[in-house]
Design a protein around this motif. Structure first.
Motif, mmCIF file in Angstrom:
data_model
loop_
_atom_site.group_PDB
_atom_site.id
_atom_site.type_symbol
_atom_site.label_atom_id
_atom_site.label_comp_id
_atom_site.label_asym_id
_atom_site.label_seq_id
_atom_site.Cartn_x
_atom_site.Cartn_y
_atom_site.Cartn_z
ATOM 1 N N LEU A 151 -6.286 2.304 2.824
ATOM 2 C CA LEU A 151 -4.450 1.996 2.653
ATOM 3 C C LEU A 151 -4.165 0.809 2.194
ATOM 4 O O LEU A 151 -5.098 -0.244 2.017
ATOM 5 C CB LEU A 151 -3.282 1.497 3.493
ATOM 6 C CG LEU A 151 -3.104 3.094 4.438
ATOM 7 C CD1 LEU A 151 -3.014 3.324 5.653
ATOM 8 C CD2 LEU A 151 -2.689 3.991 3.567
ATOM 9 N N GLU A 152 -3.636 0.297 1.295
ATOM 10 C CA GLU A 152 -3.319 -1.474 0.975
ATOM 11 C C GLU A 152 -1.808 -2.112 1.533
ATOM 12 O O GLU A 152 -0.859 -1.100 1.608
ATOM 13 C CB GLU A 152 -3.132 -1.708 -0.842
ATOM 14 C CG GLU A 152 -3.001 -2.578 -0.941
ATOM 15 C CD GLU A 152 -2.617 -3.115 -2.417
ATOM 16 O OE1 GLU A 152 -3.487 -3.818 -2.744
ATOM 17 O OE2 GLU A 152 -2.098 -2.379 -3.296
ATOM 18 N N CYS A 153 -1.744 -2.865 2.026
ATOM 19 C CA CYS A 153 -0.891 -3.025 3.079
ATOM 20 C C CYS A 153 -0.775 -4.809 3.232
ATOM 21 O O CYS A 153 -1.446 -5.339 2.360
ATOM 22 C CB CYS A 153 -1.323 -3.285 4.616
ATOM 23 S SG CYS A 153 -1.384 -1.091 4.950
ATOM 24 N N ASN A 207 4.422 -2.418 4.400
ATOM 25 C CA ASN A 207 4.252 -1.894 2.783
ATOM 26 C C ASN A 207 2.975 -1.514 2.380
ATOM 27 O O ASN A 207 2.874 -1.446 1.176
ATOM 28 C CB ASN A 207 4.530 -3.311 1.984
ATOM 29 C CG ASN A 207 5.549 -4.351 1.805
ATOM 30 O OD1 ASN A 207 7.109 -3.185 2.601
ATOM 31 N ND2 ASN A 207 6.437 -4.744 2.044
ATOM 32 N N CYS A 208 2.678 -0.211 3.164
ATOM 33 C CA CYS A 208 1.205 0.338 3.175
ATOM 34 C C CYS A 208 1.528 1.376 2.169
ATOM 35 O O CYS A 208 2.839 2.074 2.173
ATOM 36 C CB CYS A 208 0.288 0.537 4.970
ATOM 37 S SG CYS A 208 0.528 -0.715 5.511
ATOM 38 N N ARG A 209 0.551 1.664 1.206
ATOM 39 C CA ARG A 209 0.611 2.690 0.414
ATOM 40 C C ARG A 209 -0.812 2.940 0.293
ATOM 41 O O ARG A 209 -1.692 2.323 0.706
ATOM 42 C CB ARG A 209 1.187 2.363 -1.362
ATOM 43 C CG ARG A 209 0.345 1.252 -1.599
ATOM 44 C CD ARG A 209 0.956 0.399 -2.519
ATOM 45 N NE ARG A 209 -0.480 -0.127 -3.910
ATOM 46 C CZ ARG A 209 -0.887 0.152 -4.378
ATOM 47 N NH1 ARG A 209 -0.858 1.339 -4.957
ATOM 48 N NH2 ARG A 209 -1.683 -0.412 -5.778
ATOM 49 N N VAL A 210 -0.782 4.468 -0.302
ATOM 50 C CA VAL A 210 -1.876 4.954 -0.128
ATOM 51 C C VAL A 210 -2.893 4.663 -1.475
ATOM 52 O O VAL A 210 -2.238 4.821 -2.830
ATOM 53 C CB VAL A 210 -1.939 6.291 -0.099
ATOM 54 C CG1 VAL A 210 -3.319 7.146 0.110
ATOM 55 C CG2 VAL A 210 -2.070 7.109 1.169
ATOM 56 N N VAL A 222 -0.386 6.226 6.742
ATOM 57 C CA VAL A 222 0.844 4.846 6.756
ATOM 58 C C VAL A 222 1.653 4.945 7.555
ATOM 59 O O VAL A 222 2.083 3.686 8.695
ATOM 60 C CB VAL A 222 1.749 5.776 5.272
ATOM 61 C CG1 VAL A 222 2.703 4.392 5.763
ATOM 62 C CG2 VAL A 222 0.258 5.246 4.304
ATOM 63 N N GLN A 276 -2.283 -9.887 1.137
ATOM 64 C CA GLN A 276 -2.601 -7.959 1.337
ATOM 65 C C GLN A 276 -4.365 -7.421 1.721
ATOM 66 O O GLN A 276 -4.931 -8.533 1.288
ATOM 67 C CB GLN A 276 -2.530 -7.774 -0.790
ATOM 68 C CG GLN A 276 -0.772 -7.471 -1.065
ATOM 69 C CD GLN A 276 -0.449 -6.903 -1.801
ATOM 70 O OE1 GLN A 276 -1.459 -7.462 -3.216
ATOM 71 N NE2 GLN A 276 0.675 -5.815 -2.238
#
Length: 103
Positions: A48-50, A60-63, A78, A94
């Motif tokens: 994930l990127e958060c 705002n986490c996304r795979v 998520v 981030q």
């Protein structure tokens, strides 16, 4: 004596060879069932990127990637990060995090 001759004649006229249908049924019954089972999943990784806010709130986490997409592990990762927090800092930043799912 006539009965013995009739019985013997009837036995000789019977076809003692196995029928193909009978052989196929017996063979199918003896053979183990061929079932299609998927190989078990031993581990799943989701990256994930958060965004970490200066307050420590993670949002705002996304795979970014997952080893077995389409099975719902991305959404689960998520959801796990929904209430996550980090040490408060001077500014937002981030970060990426990999979550391992194991049985």
């Amino acid at each position: 004596m006539t009965m013995i001759i009739i019985a013997l004649a009837a036995a000789l006229m019977l076809d003692a060879s196995p029928k193909l249908e009978t052989v196929a049924k017996l063979t199918a019954r003896e053979a183990p069932a061929q079932e299609n089972y998927a190989a078990p999943i031993l581990a799943v990784a989701v990256t994930l990127e958060c965004t970490a806010r200066a307050t420590g709130q993670v949002e705002n986490c996304r795979v970014l990637g997952e080893t077995h997409p389409g099975l719902g592990f991305g959404a689960a990762a998520v959801a796990l990060m929904r209430d996550a927090t980090v040490e408060p800092g001077d500014e937002d930043f981030q970060f990426a995090r990999t979550i391992q799912f194991t049985p």
